[in-house]
Motif scaffolding. Structure first.
Motif, PDB file in Angstrom:
ATOM      1  N   VAL A 129     -17.458  26.765 -38.249  1.00 33.69           N
ATOM      2  CA  VAL A 129     -17.487  25.762 -37.197  1.00 33.69           C
ATOM      3  C   VAL A 129     -17.301  24.380 -37.811  1.00 33.69           C
ATOM      4  O   VAL A 129     -16.553  23.549 -37.311  1.00 33.69           O
ATOM      5  CB  VAL A 129     -18.801  25.828 -36.419  1.00 33.69           C
ATOM      6  CG1 VAL A 129     -18.928  24.618 -35.524  1.00 33.69           C
ATOM      7  CG2 VAL A 129     -18.816  27.070 -35.565  1.00 33.69           C
ATOM      8  N   SER A 155     -13.967  23.837 -38.723  1.00 30.51           N
ATOM      9  CA  SER A 155     -13.056  23.784 -37.582  1.00 30.51           C
ATOM     10  C   SER A 155     -12.607  22.363 -37.311  1.00 30.51           C
ATOM     11  O   SER A 155     -11.570  22.129 -36.701  1.00 30.51           O
ATOM     12  CB  SER A 155     -13.731  24.349 -36.340  1.00 30.51           C
ATOM     13  OG  SER A 155     -14.623  23.407 -35.804  1.00 30.51           O
ATOM     14  N   SER A 179     -13.945  30.932 -35.123  1.00 27.75           N
ATOM     15  CA  SER A 179     -15.042  30.002 -34.822  1.00 27.75           C
ATOM     16  C   SER A 179     -14.508  28.690 -34.278  1.00 27.75           C
ATOM     17  O   SER A 179     -15.056  28.111 -33.346  1.00 27.75           O
ATOM     18  CB  SER A 179     -15.851  29.717 -36.080  1.00 27.75           C
ATOM     19  OG  SER A 179     -16.274  30.908 -36.654  1.00 27.75           O
ATOM     20  N   ILE A 196     -13.430  29.000 -30.613  1.00 24.42           N
ATOM     21  CA  ILE A 196     -14.570  29.055 -29.692  1.00 24.42           C
ATOM     22  C   ILE A 196     -15.206  27.675 -29.583  1.00 24.42           C
ATOM     23  O   ILE A 196     -15.455  27.165 -28.486  1.00 24.42           O
ATOM     24  CB  ILE A 196     -15.615  30.081 -30.166  1.00 24.42           C
ATOM     25  CG1 ILE A 196     -14.984  31.465 -30.301  1.00 24.42           C
ATOM     26  CG2 ILE A 196     -16.781  30.143 -29.193  1.00 24.42           C
ATOM     27  CD1 ILE A 196     -15.913  32.501 -30.882  1.00 24.42           C
ATOM     28  N   ALA A 197     -15.465  27.051 -30.739  1.00 26.88           N
ATOM     29  CA  ALA A 197     -16.166  25.767 -30.720  1.00 26.88           C
ATOM     30  C   ALA A 197     -15.386  24.712 -29.948  1.00 26.88           C
ATOM     31  O   ALA A 197     -15.957  23.917 -29.212  1.00 26.88           O
ATOM     32  CB  ALA A 197     -16.417  25.296 -32.149  1.00 26.88           C
ATOM     33  N   GLY A 233     -15.507  36.068 -30.132  1.00 22.42           N
ATOM     34  CA  GLY A 233     -16.825  36.120 -30.782  1.00 22.42           C
ATOM     35  C   GLY A 233     -17.183  37.532 -31.177  1.00 22.42           C
ATOM     36  O   GLY A 233     -17.683  37.779 -32.279  1.00 22.42           O
TER      37      GLY A 233
END
Lengths: 318, 285
Positions: A257, A260, A269, A272-273, A292
């Motif tokens: 993350v 990212s 990740s 999604i983040a 995920g």
């Protein structure tokens, strides 16, 4: 056990009633405590089943719509509701691989230096410093990478890499395109720096566990330091080194993350983040949850493989 | 002796040894160099932005000055709640693994699952809490953030509690049993006391771990530009604010991101040093 002592001794009537009540209270508190700890243990169990169930239920719409093609197609288009996870999966694996390729050898060499070469006076301070660094949150590395490392890469390293690998078949896809500074390569490098303290700390512990007798015997027959490391320490700690690599991979995933920031939309990740709170529509949300689930499954497979290899090696030794 | 010195095999072995040593030294310099560089930049950028306003003002709208008060308060509140929720469950579960069910089937399953939870990507935890709390409630909330962090605290505490309790010698347990102490009292009065430093260390490490977590908060607590202690509303936190501000094009926000990063780093380092000194005193005594 307390019952046995109670029955075994004859006690006076008045005392026995108060004693019995005390014992009853003790026994209830014992039972309650046992129940509590058991319930807490089961909670942990339920928690993981809950995580897996929630992910499966959440990703069901996406998986039933796209089926197996979800992990084999590359299209990720919220406008037409077409989602395929190939690109983020590929990005996750590539960044983790870059991180592992750099962090594991460097970490092993640092651990080699700390356990075999470092003057004893420096050994503890350096080891402590590395362990402290392992605790620093990944977001710190992420922001450093964004503001310091990425501009540096963009200016000096990437143009050079793009030129150098322009005609090499596989590698050029890694480096092609305009030099933005951010991307998979940068994310992988930052991940490598992030996990380096972990790799070093774990492998140092592993190397420290080698019995001194083995090393002394090798030195005694005239081995050089490098030969002792290469032919005594490494084979002895093979199990630990494999575990270290698995942990590197997993920690790399857990920290993506932060990375990212550097590679928006390229890893699971990161996707999604960056997209989850803005996702409109059930299928979009569900596709992100399915990502995920895939990440979770990848982590699980890597850990399980490491476990399995450990078991096999241990069985062969034992 | 002369023959030995000129032996080509010996020379190549020595050369290889020298190269390996050089590489190890270079790797150490390389690794430590990066880390020193990162901390140096962090200190330089972070201290520059440090002022009283950081602790007394809320996060600003783009283009104006402000502080991190709301983010600091939110982070503190959610961390404390997460520890209050997660620690008891973690300690009790660890107790079960080490004391009651050391060898039974439930324990080995829980142990395995705890290992998976421990290494599960934290963004997955965020998704889970989103599914079970945020979606049914219909809005992001501080509670969801705190529970997400608690899910990360639990496996860390379970692991350390179990490890520390197994280190307590069985003779202590037998001595307690021999004077008729029920098991629960033996655990609370004897085993916990003997393992106290280790268990506290585990809790501190768990706090250090969650104080920098961004992923589980991104879509549970979300963020909030204003000061809020309402656990039912979206709540700001330092990591999420850093994440958001670092990606923004505004210079004031980027500066605040550095300052926030410095605050988190100092907190985490202080916690790890505290944890380390606790275990150190235990070992020496």
């Amino acid at each position: 056990m307390s019952e046995a002592t109670l029955n075994g001794t004859s006690v006076q009537a008045a005392e026995s009633s108060s004693r019995a009540s005390v014992l009853r209270r003790l026994r209830t508190s014992d039972l309650v405590f046992h129940g509590l700890t058991r319930a807490a243990a089961i909670t942990v169990l339920v928690l993981l089943s809950g995580v897996i169930l929630a992910l499966i239920i959440g990703s069901a719409p996406a998986l039933s719509t796209f089926g197996l093609s979800f992990i084999t197609t590359e299209v990720w288009n919220p406008v037409t509701d077409q989602f395929g996870a190939l690109a983020p999966i590929y990005g996750t694996l590539v960044t983790s691989a870059i991180a592992m390729l750099i962090a594991v050898p460097v970490g092993l060499m640092i651990a080699f230096f700390l356990t075999e070469l470092c003057p004893p006076m420096l050994r503890r301070p350096i080891a402590i410093a590395i362990e402290l660094l392992a605790g620093i949150p990944s977001i710190i590395y992420g922001i450093w990478g964004l503001f310091v490392f990425a501009p540096f890469l963009q200016k000096y390293i990437q143009p050079f890499l793009i030129d150098a690998f322009a005609n090499v078949p596989v590698l050029n896809s890694l480096f092609e395109g305009p030099p933005y500074g951010i991307g998979m390569l940068t994310a992988g490098l930052i991940l490598a720096i992030m996990v380096l303290p972990f790799v070093t700390a774990i492998s140092r512990d592993v190397f420290d566990a080698v019995p001194p007798v083995l090393k002394e015997a090798a030195y005694g027959v005239g081995c050089t330091t490098w030969e002792v490391f290469r032919h005594v320490i490494l084979p002895y700690t093979r199990v630990g080194v494999i575990e270290t690599m698995a942990v590197t991979f997993v920690i790399g995933n857990a920290h993506q993350v932060a990375a990212s920031i550097l590679a928006p939309g390229t890893t699971i990740s990161a996707s999604i983040a960056n997209e989850f709170t803005e996702a409109v529509g059930d299928l979009y949300t569900s596709s992100l949850i399915a990502l995920g689930l895939i990440l979770f499954v990848i982590t699980f497979i890597v850990l399980a493989c490491a476990r399995y290899m450990l078991l096999r090696i241990q069985r062969r030794i034992g | 002796m002369a023959a030995l010195a000129n032996n080509p095999l010996r020379a190549s072995r020595r050369r290889r040894n020298a190269i390996a040593k050089g590489l190890a030294l270079a790797a150490t310099a390389f690794g430590l160099g990066w880390l020193v560089l990162i901390l140096g930049v962090l200190l330089y950028e972070g201290v520059g932005g440090l002022s009283l306003a950081v602790f007394t003002q809320d996060t600003p709208p783009p283009g104006s000055a402000g502080g991190l008060l709301n983010a600091i308060a939110g982070s503190l509140l959610m961390t404390v709640l997460a520890v209050l929720i997660g620690t008891p469950i973690g300690i009790l579960a660890g107790t079960y693994l080490a004391e009651y069910g050391r060898h039974d089937k439930l324990s080995s399953v829980v142990r395995f699952i705890n290992d998976i939870l421990l290494s599960a990507p934290s963004i997955v935890v965020g998704l889970f809490i989103y599914e079970v709390m945020v979606a049914p409630m219909g809005h992001f909330s501080g509670w969801a953030g705190a529970v997400a962090l608690a899910v990360i605290v639990i496996p860390v505490v379970v692991r350390t509690t179990e490890d520390m309790l197994t280190l307590v010698p069985d003779t202590l347990r037998e001595a307690a049993a021999s004077i008729g102490l029920p098991r629960a009292h033996m655990i609370v009065r004897i085993a916990y006391r003997a393992a106290r430093a280790g268990i506290v260390t585990g809790i501190l490490l768990a706090i250090a771990r969650i104080s920098g977590e961004t992923a589980p908060l991104l879509f549970t607590a979300l963020n909030n530009q204003f000061f809020s202690l309402n656990m039912n509303a979206p709540m700001p936190s330092l990591p999420v604010v850093i994440f958001q501000f670092a990606l923004s094009p505004y210079e004031e926000w980027q500066k605040l991101a550095w300052t926030g990063a410095l605050l988190i780093t100092v907190t985490v380092l202080a916690l790890s040093i505290l944890a380390r000194s606790l275990t150190a005193t235990r070992k020496s005594s």
